[in-house]
Motif scaffolding. Sequence first.
Motif, mmCIF file in Angstrom:
data_model
loop_
_atom_site.group_PDB
_atom_site.id
_atom_site.type_symbol
_atom_site.label_atom_id
_atom_site.label_comp_id
_atom_site.label_asym_id
_atom_site.label_seq_id
_atom_site.Cartn_x
_atom_site.Cartn_y
_atom_site.Cartn_z
ATOM 1 N N ARG A 12 0.834 -1.201 0.000
ATOM 2 C CA ARG A 12 0.000 0.000 0.000
ATOM 3 C C ARG A 12 0.872 1.256 0.000
ATOM 4 O O ARG A 12 1.985 1.257 0.524
ATOM 5 C CB ARG A 12 -0.928 0.006 1.216
ATOM 6 N N LEU A 14 2.004 4.690 1.416
ATOM 7 C CA LEU A 14 1.977 5.281 2.751
ATOM 8 C C LEU A 14 2.139 6.795 2.649
ATOM 9 O O LEU A 14 3.186 7.296 2.228
ATOM 10 C CB LEU A 14 3.086 4.685 3.624
ATOM 11 N N ASP A 16 2.308 10.228 4.769
ATOM 12 C CA ASP A 16 2.570 10.722 6.121
ATOM 13 C C ASP A 16 2.499 12.238 6.116
ATOM 14 O O ASP A 16 3.378 12.916 5.578
ATOM 15 C CB ASP A 16 3.943 10.253 6.600
ATOM 16 N N LYS A 21 -1.470 9.644 9.191
ATOM 17 C CA LYS A 21 -0.758 8.593 8.468
ATOM 18 C C LYS A 21 -1.805 7.723 7.789
ATOM 19 O O LYS A 21 -2.721 7.211 8.438
ATOM 20 C CB LYS A 21 0.117 7.778 9.411
ATOM 21 N N SER A 22 -1.660 7.566 6.472
ATOM 22 C CA SER A 22 -2.688 6.893 5.683
ATOM 23 C C SER A 22 -2.063 5.818 4.804
ATOM 24 O O SER A 22 -1.195 6.110 3.971
ATOM 25 C CB SER A 22 -3.426 7.917 4.812
ATOM 26 N N ALA A 23 -2.478 4.568 5.002
ATOM 27 C CA ALA A 23 -2.060 3.459 4.144
ATOM 28 C C ALA A 23 -3.158 3.251 3.112
ATOM 29 O O ALA A 23 -4.280 2.852 3.452
ATOM 30 C CB ALA A 23 -1.834 2.201 4.968
#
Length: 238
Positions: A12, A14, A16, A21-23
């Motif tokens: 995924r 990533l 930041d 923080k988003s995957a």
Amino acid sequence: MKNNILHTAESRFLADHGWLKSAQTFSFHDHYDPQRLQFGALRVLNDDIVNGGKGFGRHPHDNMEIISIPLEGTLEHQDSMGNVAVIRPGEIQAMSAGTGIYHTEFNKNADEPVTFLQIWLYPNKLNVTPRYDQRDYGKGDMHNKFLQILSPNADDEGVWINQQAWFHIGNLDAGFETAYQLKDASNGLYVFVIKGDIAVDGQPLSTRDGYGLWPDSEVKITASSYAEVLLMEIPEKW
């Protein structure tokens, strides 16, 4: 025959942003991958962690079905329809953006992060009147079975959206085997492992892995450890 697709947790993207923080399983905002645009009508699957007291400021959406599922912490929601709500683990939120809405999503707590799944599906109807739905499923029976938490039907279990999609969630003991029967044989199934280790029609999956497949009618699921699993039955076209 349509190809199945494996998205491991490590594959995924990533993002930041400090406070966030988003995957991201699929292409999203500044991240574009032509090989990972969507799975049928499933357009976004973001695994988000928002720092204490932070969140998404007022922003617009239209013609999208947006689902939030908190996993840890507490999320506060406000929108231009006048809804003010708090969602916690064991609850699911759905918005039909339709002709257009503005909303905010913030971490309700100042001293601990909130983790939630942000899921977008293309609708099967455009320019509908925007609507908001929220349900508590946490007291439902998810032990070694899959509990329905979303459907296309207002009088069915869970929230409802403008799409021929069904979501189920289950907590499976190690060694447990079961089968998921598609509601619509033309649909696909996207499996997301929240926690643990399973096999889906023989394909091993671990924590935060995703797997999209196009079965004839039934999918066999086996837990090799305790596992928490989200099943998303999705139409190919909309």
